[in-house]
Design an enzyme around this catalytic site. Structure first.
Site, PDB file in Angstrom:
ATOM      1  N   GLU A 122       1.024  -1.126   0.015  1.00  0.00           N
ATOM      2  CA  GLU A 122       0.115  -0.038   0.087  1.00  0.00           C
ATOM      3  C   GLU A 122       0.835   1.326   0.137  1.00  0.00           C
ATOM      4  OE1 GLU A 122      -3.915  -1.985   2.132  1.00  0.00           O
ATOM      5  OE2 GLU A 122      -2.713  -0.625   3.510  1.00  0.00           O
TER       6      GLU A 122
ATOM      7  N   CYS B 203      -1.468   6.338   9.713  1.00  0.00           N
ATOM      8  CA  CYS B 203      -0.135   5.549  10.127  1.00  0.00           C
ATOM      9  C   CYS B 203      -0.524   4.590  10.934  1.00  0.00           C
ATOM     10  CB  CYS B 203       0.448   6.674  10.942  1.00  0.00           C
ATOM     11  SG  CYS B 203       2.327   6.377  11.464  1.00  0.00           S
TER      12      CYS B 203
END
Length: 398
Positions: free
Chosen positions: A100, A350
């Site tokens: 990703e 994150c």
């Protein structure tokens, strides 16, 4: 009777080759080295990967290139757009695996978060990637190919095109310093004037602390550095970031300081990343301890509220604890920012990147590092042995 293979030799993928490696490639073809500059510009500035469209290259050379080379980026197989403008790409890298890549807009700044490995062997307790296990390193073509695909998505190629990607951070899936050569080659392409031309202060490598590789990093690049710290002492960091058991905080920070001491004055400061987890590392005493730990090092501190994911029992830090932690550090004289959570509605925040990791033959919960290799100051290869005895190596090609 002997049957000879008639398979054509594999073509050289030019996507991830540095200027020097591309010049060597053209040397091998008996061609002039300036062709490397032409091809770099076509691929990374114009977004052209079809040799027939490289019109300032002669037809005979285009034909020759088509026979022996290709310029291929990994394929984008899915894309998600968040309500806040964040865009996540799922990129296929072969073997049923995918990584990703995330684009995060912020005013006139656009940051691309790039992956370096399929999965990760470090198993940090607060990170979704580590829960996926580890399969392999990405090639340089697969790393820079993430930048290429994102630039294509935003129509950034071509003369006069608006630059949407202004910053790149090696903070996606994987530990960059465990894929040393390919990561360094890719970062140098990002900063190369014939490629993406990013300023050195706009390309950042984040590491959990592979100290032998960090000690070598300054010989190969001078991008910005971020340390994925997350704890103010070894006892707590051992739980959150297990590599700390081999490279404790004192060793890591000393190595990081040596690296930034080699940078120009204007960039002689590192970023400390600190993920705040409710009732784990978010107490006032942790903030005071962190301030004392970093007092002799030029740093800026980026606080990251933990982003929940499946398989984790951790909770997001409260707003009150976050503000209190930040204020203690500010009062101690540190520039301290809070990373705004972006893309959490598409699992792009994150710590949430997971991708798709198949054939986890090198999956590890813990690993051992050959002490003899660490003691050899001039060692070129430092073997890292996983608990299942599969091997990963940090290799420095000078």
């Amino acid at each position: 009777m002997t049957v000879e293979s008639t398979a054509a030799p594999a073509k050289v993928n030019l996507m991830g080759l540095s200027q020097a490696k591309l010049e060597a490639f053209f040397d091998s073809l008996g061609e002039k080295r300036f062709r490397a500059t032409q091809v770099l510009k076509w691929i990374h500035q114009m977004g052209v990967t079809d040799f027939e469209q490289m019109t300032n290259i002669s037809k005979p050379l285009r034909d020759k290139l088509s026979q022996v080379a290709e310029a291929v980026a990994p394929e984008v197989v899915n894309q998600w757009d968040s309500s806040d403008g964040t865009r996540k790409f799922l990129i296929r890298v072969g073997g049923g695996n995918a990584v990703e890549t995330v684009y995060i807009p912020d005013g006139d700044r656009g940051t691309l978060c790039v992956s370096s490995q399929v999965g990760c062997s470090l198993d940090c307790s607060f990170c979704a990637t580590g829960k996926q296990g580890f399969n392999r390193d990405l090639t340089a073509a697969e790393i820079i190919g993430q930048v290429w695909q994102a630039a294509k998505s935003f129509n950034q190629f071509g003369v006069g095109a608006q630059r949407k990607i202004t910053n790149v951070v090696m903070m996606g899936m994987g530990e960059p310093l465990l894929n040393f050569d390919n990561v360094v080659d890719s970062m140098n392409l990002m900063m190369h004037d014939n490629c993406y031309g990013l300023s050195k202060r706009r390309v950042t490598l984040s590491t959990s602390g592979v100290v032998p590789a960090l000690d070598k990093l300054g010989e190969y690049t001078d991008a910005c550095l971020a340390i994925s710290l997350h704890a103010p002492n070894n006892a707590l960091r051992n739980e959150l970031v297990p590599i700390n058991k081999k490279y404790p905080i004192e060793m890591l920070l000393a190595s990081a300081k040596r690296y930034i001491d080699g940078l120009p004055d204007v960039r002689r400061k590192m970023t400390i990343e600190y993920t705040l987890i409710d009732q784990v590392n978010d107490r006032p005493e942790h903030a005071h301890e962190l301030a004392e730990l970093l007092k002799d090092i030029p740093v800026k501190i980026n606080l990251i509220p933990f982003n929940p994911f499946n398989l984790s029992n951790y909770k997001r830090v409260s707003n009150n604890a976050l503000r209190r932690f930040q204020q203690i550090l500010i009062d101690a004289g540190y520039t301290t920012t809070v990373r705004t959570t972006r893309g959490d509605d598409i699992d792009a925040a994150c710590g949430q990147l997971a991708g798709q990791v198949n054939d986890r033959t090198k999956r590890s919960q813990r690993y051992k590092i050959d002490k003899n290799a660490l003691d050899a100051s001039n060692a070129d290869i430092i073997p890292v042995k996983l608990v299942d005895e599969a091997d990963v190596s940090i290799t420095f090609n000078g």
